[in-house]
Every structure is written in structure tokens, then in C-alpha cells.
Motif scaffolding. Structure first.
Motif, PDB file in Angstrom:
ATOM      1  N   GLN A 152      -0.014 -29.064  15.606  1.00 52.84           N
ATOM      2  CA  GLN A 152       1.256 -29.783  15.627  1.00 52.84           C
ATOM      3  C   GLN A 152       2.179 -29.320  14.508  1.00 52.84           C
ATOM      4  OE1 GLN A 152       0.203 -33.928  15.570  1.00 52.84           O
ATOM      5  NE2 GLN A 152      -0.850 -33.830  17.538  1.00 52.84           N
ATOM      6  N   THR A 153       1.640 -29.101  13.308  1.00 49.92           N
ATOM      7  CA  THR A 153       2.488 -28.604  12.217  1.00 49.92           C
ATOM      8  C   THR A 153       2.930 -27.177  12.490  1.00 49.92           C
ATOM      9  OG1 THR A 153       0.561 -27.837  10.942  1.00 49.92           O
ATOM     10  CG2 THR A 153       1.352 -30.075  10.521  1.00 49.92           C
ATOM     11  N   THR A 154       2.093 -26.417  13.174  1.00 53.86           N
ATOM     12  CA  THR A 154       2.444 -25.034  13.494  1.00 53.86           C
ATOM     13  C   THR A 154       3.683 -24.972  14.375  1.00 53.86           C
ATOM     14  OG1 THR A 154       0.134 -24.349  13.309  1.00 53.86           O
ATOM     15  CG2 THR A 154       1.604 -22.889  14.519  1.00 53.86           C
ATOM     16  N   ASN A 155       3.849 -25.976  15.261  1.00 51.82           N
ATOM     17  CA  ASN A 155       5.017 -26.003  16.133  1.00 51.82           C
ATOM     18  C   ASN A 155       6.309 -25.911  15.341  1.00 51.82           C
ATOM     19  OD1 ASN A 155       3.358 -26.295  18.360  1.00 51.82           O
ATOM     20  ND2 ASN A 155       3.585 -28.523  18.450  1.00 51.82           N
ATOM     21  N   THR A 156       6.339 -26.558  14.178  1.00 51.92           N
ATOM     22  CA  THR A 156       7.539 -26.540  13.347  1.00 51.92           C
ATOM     23  C   THR A 156       7.524 -25.392  12.354  1.00 51.92           C
ATOM     24  OG1 THR A 156       7.716 -28.959  13.515  1.00 51.92           O
ATOM     25  CG2 THR A 156       8.948 -27.891  11.745  1.00 51.92           C
ATOM     26  N   MET A 157       6.415 -25.203  11.656  1.00 52.16           N
ATOM     27  CA  MET A 157       6.353 -24.204  10.590  1.00 52.16           C
ATOM     28  C   MET A 157       6.556 -22.785  11.117  1.00 52.16           C
ATOM     29  SD  MET A 157       5.984 -25.874   7.762  1.00 52.16           S
ATOM     30  CE  MET A 157       5.471 -24.589   6.601  1.00 52.16           C
ATOM     31  N   ALA A 158       6.088 -22.511  12.337  1.00 48.34           N
ATOM     32  CA  ALA A 158       6.217 -21.165  12.883  1.00 48.34           C
ATOM     33  C   ALA A 158       7.672 -20.792  13.156  1.00 48.34           C
ATOM     34  CB  ALA A 158       5.408 -21.049  14.171  1.00 48.34           C
ATOM     35  N   LEU A 159       8.537 -21.797  13.286  1.00 47.63           N
ATOM     36  CA  LEU A 159       9.947 -21.527  13.563  1.00 47.63           C
ATOM     37  C   LEU A 159      10.751 -21.206  12.305  1.00 47.63           C
ATOM     38  CD1 LEU A 159      10.548 -24.495  16.028  1.00 47.63           C
ATOM     39  CD2 LEU A 159      10.412 -22.085  16.658  1.00 47.63           C
ATOM     40  N   ILE A 160      10.262 -21.639  11.156  1.00 48.72           N
ATOM     41  CA  ILE A 160      11.061 -21.573   9.939  1.00 48.72           C
ATOM     42  C   ILE A 160      11.389 -20.146   9.496  1.00 48.72           C
ATOM     43  CG2 ILE A 160      10.967 -22.070   7.463  1.00 48.72           C
ATOM     44  CD1 ILE A 160       9.811 -24.806   8.203  1.00 48.72           C
ATOM     45  N   PRO A 161      10.448 -19.195   9.478  1.00 47.39           N
ATOM     46  CA  PRO A 161      10.803 -17.845   9.023  1.00 47.39           C
ATOM     47  C   PRO A 161      11.951 -17.217   9.803  1.00 47.39           C
ATOM     48  CG  PRO A 161       8.427 -18.102   9.081  1.00 47.39           C
ATOM     49  CD  PRO A 161       9.001 -19.313   9.729  1.00 47.39           C
ATOM     50  N   SER A 162      11.985 -17.442  11.107  1.00 45.88           N
ATOM     51  CA  SER A 162      13.043 -16.833  11.915  1.00 45.88           C
ATOM     52  C   SER A 162      14.402 -17.474  11.679  1.00 45.88           C
ATOM     53  CB  SER A 162      12.681 -16.926  13.400  1.00 45.88           C
ATOM     54  OG  SER A 162      12.615 -18.282  13.819  1.00 45.88           O
ATOM     55  N   LEU A 163      14.422 -18.673  11.106  1.00 43.19           N
ATOM     56  CA  LEU A 163      15.693 -19.347  10.824  1.00 43.19           C
ATOM     57  C   LEU A 163      16.352 -18.840   9.535  1.00 43.19           C
ATOM     58  CD1 LEU A 163      14.627 -23.026  11.637  1.00 43.19           C
ATOM     59  CD2 LEU A 163      16.268 -21.659  12.944  1.00 43.19           C
ATOM     60  N   MET A 164      15.574 -18.268   8.643  1.00 44.51           N
ATOM     61  CA  MET A 164      16.093 -17.873   7.333  1.00 44.51           C
ATOM     62  C   MET A 164      16.781 -16.514   7.407  1.00 44.51           C
ATOM     63  SD  MET A 164      13.086 -19.220   4.752  1.00 44.51           S
ATOM     64  CE  MET A 164      11.789 -18.207   5.468  1.00 44.51           C
ATOM     65  N   SER A 165      18.078 -16.483   7.169  1.00 42.62           N
ATOM     66  CA  SER A 165      18.820 -15.231   7.179  1.00 42.62           C
ATOM     67  C   SER A 165      18.570 -14.458   5.882  1.00 42.62           C
ATOM     68  CB  SER A 165      20.313 -15.516   7.317  1.00 42.62           C
ATOM     69  OG  SER A 165      20.798 -16.194   6.155  1.00 42.62           O
ATOM     70  N   ASP A 166      19.017 -13.216   5.845  1.00 41.54           N
ATOM     71  CA  ASP A 166      18.880 -12.420   4.620  1.00 41.54           C
ATOM     72  C   ASP A 166      19.661 -13.065   3.475  1.00 41.54           C
ATOM     73  OD1 ASP A 166      17.290 -10.630   5.955  1.00 41.54           O
ATOM     74  OD2 ASP A 166      18.940  -9.259   6.442  1.00 41.54           O
ATOM     75  N   ALA A 167      20.823 -13.626   3.798  1.00 42.85           N
ATOM     76  CA  ALA A 167      21.630 -14.291   2.773  1.00 42.85           C
ATOM     77  C   ALA A 167      20.894 -15.502   2.203  1.00 42.85           C
ATOM     78  CB  ALA A 167      22.974 -14.717   3.361  1.00 42.85           C
ATOM     79  N   PHE A 168      20.196 -16.217   3.054  1.00 41.34           N
ATOM     80  CA  PHE A 168      19.417 -17.375   2.615  1.00 41.34           C
ATOM     81  C   PHE A 168      18.312 -16.940   1.660  1.00 41.34           C
ATOM     82  CE2 PHE A 168      15.712 -20.106   3.007  1.00 41.34           C
ATOM     83  CZ  PHE A 168      16.230 -21.383   2.979  1.00 41.34           C
ATOM     84  N   LYS A 169      17.563 -15.918   2.050  1.00 38.65           N
ATOM     85  CA  LYS A 169      16.446 -15.450   1.224  1.00 38.65           C
ATOM     86  C   LYS A 169      16.930 -14.940  -0.123  1.00 38.65           C
ATOM     87  CE  LYS A 169      13.666 -14.182   5.258  1.00 38.65           C
ATOM     88  NZ  LYS A 169      13.045 -13.056   6.015  1.00 38.65           N
ATOM     89  N   ALA A 170      18.059 -14.220  -0.103  1.00 43.80           N
ATOM     90  CA  ALA A 170      18.579 -13.664  -1.350  1.00 43.80           C
ATOM     91  C   ALA A 170      19.083 -14.756  -2.283  1.00 43.80           C
ATOM     92  CB  ALA A 170      19.697 -12.671  -1.039  1.00 43.80           C
ATOM     93  N   LYS A 171      19.788 -15.731  -1.746  1.00 40.02           N
ATOM     94  CA  LYS A 171      20.380 -16.769  -2.592  1.00 40.02           C
ATOM     95  C   LYS A 171      19.328 -17.690  -3.194  1.00 40.02           C
ATOM     96  CE  LYS A 171      23.776 -20.553  -2.634  1.00 40.02           C
ATOM     97  NZ  LYS A 171      24.486 -20.033  -3.834  1.00 40.02           N
ATOM     98  N   TYR A 172      18.322 -18.047  -2.405  1.00 35.50           N
ATOM     99  CA  TYR A 172      17.374 -19.061  -2.861  1.00 35.50           C
ATOM    100  C   TYR A 172      16.031 -18.484  -3.277  1.00 35.50           C
ATOM    101  CZ  TYR A 172      20.887 -22.088  -0.809  1.00 35.50           C
ATOM    102  OH  TYR A 172      22.074 -22.706  -0.517  1.00 35.50           O
ATOM    103  N   GLY A 173      15.897 -17.171  -3.241  1.00 32.15           N
ATOM    104  CA  GLY A 173      14.669 -16.538  -3.709  1.00 32.15           C
ATOM    105  C   GLY A 173      13.440 -17.062  -3.006  1.00 32.15           C
ATOM    106  N   VAL A 174      13.513 -17.124  -1.701  1.00 25.87           N
ATOM    107  CA  VAL A 174      12.440 -17.746  -0.928  1.00 25.87           C
ATOM    108  C   VAL A 174      11.240 -16.824  -0.827  1.00 25.87           C
ATOM    109  CG1 VAL A 174      11.772 -18.552   1.363  1.00 25.87           C
ATOM    110  CG2 VAL A 174      13.949 -19.243   0.386  1.00 25.87           C
ATOM    111  N   LYS A 175      10.092 -17.401  -1.054  1.00 32.47           N
ATOM    112  CA  LYS A 175       8.820 -16.727  -0.806  1.00 32.47           C
ATOM    113  C   LYS A 175       8.118 -17.514   0.282  1.00 32.47           C
ATOM    114  CE  LYS A 175       8.344 -15.112  -5.584  1.00 32.47           C
ATOM    115  NZ  LYS A 175       7.482 -15.132  -6.800  1.00 32.47           N
TER     116      LYS A 175
END
Length: 558
Positions: A152-175
Motif C-alpha cells: 500500500q505504501t509502495t502505491n504512493t512512494m513509487a510515484l514520487i521520484p517521477s514527480l520531482m523535476s530537475d529544478a526540484f532536485k537542484a533547489k532542495y538537494g533531494v536524495k
């Protein structure tokens, strides 16, 4: 008329039930939107930093946007108007993608009130006008996606990486990771948690998503999970949001408990603690025919135009899938469990709000009394058209200790006398348990003016439900036939509805009687018992009325 014979025009008139603010409009037909909300700023932030499945900027559907606007509404002090919420939609509507986006908003987006917009903020484009709320990110966000199993958690968590744009990753330093995502140098975190409720205890979470709460039951620690999440949210002044399909009544899931809590608020039996419940549910009389489903499904799916009615209809018509499950999954209907006597499909179509009792109406009364844990109810049925009204009910409110609360007997007594004063009462049947002295007094006071007297009691009013299983069963089956044949109406009272839908089938040597789901169940059925007694009084009136001479000279006949 059986629903299978409905014409296309009649099916078109079967309006869905809309709960919550998302689809509410004002008298002019415009959407009702909150006056102050962080939702507009959040929508802009999502477009700038998040991406859709096709790689373009994320955009909410109009329905999703309205939900976000209401969920992030704030009051005059900048506090959220809702501390918890439920989003209930049909399967495939897109609950997981929407909540995946909101989890990222809660992680690093403008999810908390900062200040009211000043002229300088308007010039900078941070607000459209002075006085609008402006949001900021939580400095130490801790977001949790919770469920009772990992899939059930995978249903949501698996979607998150594809939502993060390059601008998002760069600004917030996401790992990013499978079950843990960190941002802002590790100060913000988003994680998946399953049914280890002990590991949740005391966590300083700022937002929690409860996934598929229709599966959260006692056997998988769902109730303990929910209690822990609510406790953490209260301690940290944070919020949580549950997503669910229609639950199975009687399974006692967290989804069912949250719906019951919402219904108590609607009825005025519990204080509104800031609870946003949003659902679209097909009309109870919707037939499972291809013609009807082609009309109804587009209404139930809302703005989820990616759901193809033809494919859904094929699934619904597949005889290997139970009709009740199809109704829950694809029509978002809360369908009764096997031993429930009635479901919403039987009770709700009997609503006729245009009919109301008026002083001077000829009525019959039914009374079922309790002392502390059980409710006490007085129900009236108008003689000429069988319109039902719950005149009064006494039951302890949520938060009051049941053992310290007792029925205010003087109020009950006064209400009965008031009913006799306002209406032309032709008959009254009352269960004598715990109320024998009062019932004797009522019989002594009003017995001579009643058109018919109780056939199974010591006086004109007393009807001992403990005395004869056969009498109770036959009376109950008469009420069942009347309801199933749609011969009575009611005003839609939510408390009476709750009691009626809580009644459970009990079979004995004489037929079908009724009872609570269990001896200690908190789900009350006393108003339903009072309804049965009123209905039996009406039955006796019509059967034996021609033998009774009244002051008006009027008789009653079958």
C-alpha cells in the motif's frame, strides 16, 4: 418500480451524493471556494517544481485543485480550518498521485502559513492582492506515508521520484531512496511506514498520509496505527489525510470509523474538530446495467477522464466479481454487510423532505427506552400517509462517560406529554423495560382517548418486547415489508438513519427479527425499535379501527 426498469431519463435523475466541499456550489451555480487558502500558491509551486507523467509541468485537474484549496484553507489567525481529512473516491480516480504530490508539498513546499500579503508581496508576484495568506516550507518537515502493509505504501512512494523535476532536485538537494527521501541537507524527510505502530509512537511528524484505510482493521493493528497517528498529530499540532475506497460496513475498519465520526458531526452529536470529508457516491438505486452505468460512471469519476466507462462496465458485469464489491470499488457506494437488514439503497430513497408533521396531525407513537448505555427514542408515524418522524432521542454524546450519564427521565416524560398536546395521537406502543411506571402513568392519563390499545400489554400503551418472540418477529416482518415496498417516507433524519442501518438480521423459528450486531456494540438501534413499535401501532389501528368509535366519527380500515 424496480431499478432495472428505469428509463434513461429516470436514471439521469439519480443524482450522486456529494459529501464535502469539492463539488459544492452557491445559489448562482458558482463553485464555493475558501476565502483564505494557501492552495493557490501551492498550485503555482507545483507547476514550477513538479512534473507530470509526460514530462511537462504538473497541473491539478479542476476537481483536484478545489480539493487542495479547501484542504489548505486557513482562518483569520492563519490556522488551518481542518486538522484531518478523508478523500474517498472510486478506484482509479487518482488518489495516490494526488497525495504523492501533496507529500512533496509538505516536504519542501509552501505548506505552512507565514504571513498576510503586504503591498510589496503583490509587487513581487507572491500574492494577487493585499491580505492574502502567504505560505512557507516547514523548517523540519517529517512526512510519513503509512499503511498496514508495504504494497500500500509502495502505491504512493513509487510515484514520487517521477514527480520531482530537475529544478526540484537542484533547489532542495533531494536524495531519494526506496522508503526514505531527504531534502534540505537532511532537515526534511519523507518516509514510508507500515503496521509497526510502536515505531510510530512519539514521532514528530508534520504530515501523515493514511493509505487505503478501508483495509485498516483490528487484526492488522490498523486501529492502533490510527490512534498513534492521531496522538502524534495532536502533540505536534500537525495534520493527517486518509485516502480510501468505499468501505465494507460492519468490518469496523478505520475508514468506517472515520465515516461514522463524520456522520456524528453532521448530526450535531459531536463537535466539529476540523474534519474535512470529501466523497462522491452513486445514487443507492443505480442499477447495474450497461445503460445505467454509461450514464452514472461519468458523474462518479468527476474530472478523472482517464477512467474509461466501457472498461469499468465490463468489470462490473463480470459475474465472477460480486455486485457488492463492484458497487464499492466503481460506484463508491457504501454497501451493507450480509446480515444488515437495510442498506442505504433501501432507506435513503424513502426520504421526502417536503413532508413534515404539523400540529393537529393524526399520528401513532412508538417508544423504546433505555437508562444509560442504550438510547431512548420517541418516533411518530402520520396516519394518513405513513410519514415517519423522530420526535426526540436521548443518547450520551461522544466524550461523555456512558457510566456517568443517564437518560433525563423528566425530559422524556415532558416530551411524551408534549406529543399528546400537539398531535391527535391515535395509538402509542411503548416497550415497558425500565419504564413501567411512566408507561402506566401515560396509559392512565391518555388511555381512554386512544383509538386502539396494545394487544400484548397490561395497559393501553405497554408493549413488552421481552414477552413474546413471536409477536416481536411478526411485527418486525410487517415493518420490513413496508420499507421494502416503499410504503412509508421519512424526512432524512441522520440519527434515525444511523439506528436503522445498524439493525442486524436475527432469524428464529417464527421468521426474521432484529438485534444489535453484538451485545456490547456501541451502534445503537433503539430508534429502529421505536419505529417498529409505531408501525405496529398503526397496523393495529388499521386492523381494529373500525371497531372503535371516535369523537370525530372517523374509522380506519385495511
Amino acid at each position: 418500480m424496480p431499478t432495472a426498469t428505469l428509463t434513461a431519463e429516470e436514471i439521469e435523475q439519480l443524482s450522486p451524493t456529494f459529501l464535502g466541499p469539492t463539488w459544492q456550489k452557491d445559489s448562482l451555480g458558482a463553485w464555493l471556494l475558501p476565502k483564505r487558502t494557501l492552495g493557490w500558491q501551492i498550485a503555482g509551486w507545483c507547476t514550477e517544481y513538479l512534473q507530470a507523467e509526460d514530462g511537462g509541468p504538473w497541473k491539478f485537474t479542476r476537481e483536484q485543485l478545489r480539493f487542495v484549496l479547501h484542504w489548505y484553507a486557513v482562518d483569520d489567525d492563519g490556522r488551518f480550518t481542518n486538522r484531518k481529512g478523508v478523500l474517498q473516491r472510486m478506484k482509479g480516480w487518482g488518489k495516490d498521485p494526488l497525495l504523492a504530490v501533496l507529500c512533496l508539498v509538505e516536504l519542501v513546499g509552501p505548506s505552512r502559513f507565514d504571513r498576510w500579503a503586504a503591498p510589496g508581496d503583490v509587487k513581487k508576484g507572491l500574492a494577487s492582492e493585499v491580505g492574502e495568506p502567504i505560505g512557507k516550507a516547514h523548517p523540519r518537515a517529517w512526512v510519513q506515508v503509512t499503511a498496514v502493509n508495504q504494497s500500500q505504501t509502495t502505491n504512493t512512494m513509487a510515484l514520487i521520484p517521477s514527480l520531482m523535476s530537475d529544478a526540484f532536485k537542484a533547489k532542495y538537494g533531494v536524495k531519494d531512496g526506496a522508503v526514505l527521501i531527504r531534502a534540505n541537507g537532511g532537515k526534511a524527510r519523507l518516509e514510508a511506514v507500515t503496521s509497526s505502530y510502536r515505531s510510530l509512537e512519539g514521532k514528530r511528524t508534520t504530515f501523515t498520509l493514511l493509505n487505503e484505510t478501508h483495509h485498516w482493521v483490528s487484526g492488522n493493528n490498523g486501529h492502533k496505527m490510527y490512534e498513534t497517528i492521531d496522538g502524534n498529530a495532536t502533540k505536534q499540532d500537525s495534520r493527517y489525510l486518509a485516502i480510501t475506497n468505499a468501505f465494507l460496513p460492519g468490518e469496523d475498519s478505520v475508514a468506517e470509523r472515520m465515516r461514522e465520526s463524520f456522520e456524528k458531526i453532521r448530526e450535531g452529536r459531536a463537535v466539529d474538530v476540523g474534519f474535512m470529508y470529501d466523497s462522491i457516491e452513486a445514487h443507492p438505486e443505480t442499477p447495474l446495467t450497461p445503460e445505467a452505468l454509461h450514464i452514472v460512471i461519468p458523474k462518479i469519476r468527476g474530472d478523472a477522464v482517464w477512467l474509461i466507462p466501457g472498461t469499468i462496465i465490463q468489470s462490473i458485469l463480470d459475474t465472477t466479481i460480486s455486485a457488492s464489491r463492484s458497487r464499492r470499488m466503481w460506484l463508491n457506494q457504501v454497501v451493507a454487510e450480509e446480515d444488515a437488514i437495510y442498506g442505504p439503497a433501501e432507506w435513503d430513497p424513502l426520504i421526502d423532505e417536503g413532508k413534515t408533521l404539523k400540529p393537529g396531525d393524526e399520528i401513532v407513537l412508538g417508544f423504546d427506552g433505555g437508562k444509560s448505555s442504550d438510547s431512548t427514542a420517541l418516533v411518530a408515524i402520520r396516519v394518513r400517509d405513513m410519514h415517519v418522524s423522530l420526535l426526540a432521542i436521548w443518547e450520551h454524546l461522544e466524550g461523555e462517560a456512558g457510566k456517568d450519564w443517564t437518560v433525563p427521565r423528566h425530559e422524556v416524560d415532558s416530551q411524551v406529554h408534549e406529543a399528546f398536546r400537539l398531535f391527535e395521537v391515535q395509538a402509542m406502543f411503548a416497550d415497558v423495560a425500565l419504564w413501567e411506571s411512566y408507561i402506566s402513568d401515560w396509559a392512565e392519563t391518555y388511555g381512554e382517548r386512544l383509538a386502539v390499545k396494545s394487544p400484548v400489554g397490561k395497559d393501553a400503551i405497554g408493549w413488552d418486547m421481552r414477552g413474546s418472540q413471536k409477536s416481536v418477529t411478526l411485527a418486525h416482518e410487517r415493518l420490513m415489508r413496508t420499507i421494502f415496498d416503499k410504503k412509508l417516507s421519512h424526512d432524512g433524519d441522520l440519527t434515525l438513519r444511523r439506528h436503522v442501518l445498524s439493525a442486524r438480521r436475527r432469524t428464529n423459528n417464527y421468521g426474521i427479527s432484529f438485534g444489535k450486531e453484538s451485545k456490547d456494540s456501541p451502534r445503537k438501534i433503539d430508534a429502529y425499535a421505536a419505529l417498529m413499535l409505531a408501525h405496529e401501532a398503526l397496523y393495529e389501528l388499521r386492523v381494529r379501527g373500525k371497531k372503535v368509535r371516535k369523537r370525530s366519527g372517523r374509522g380506519y380500515f385495511l
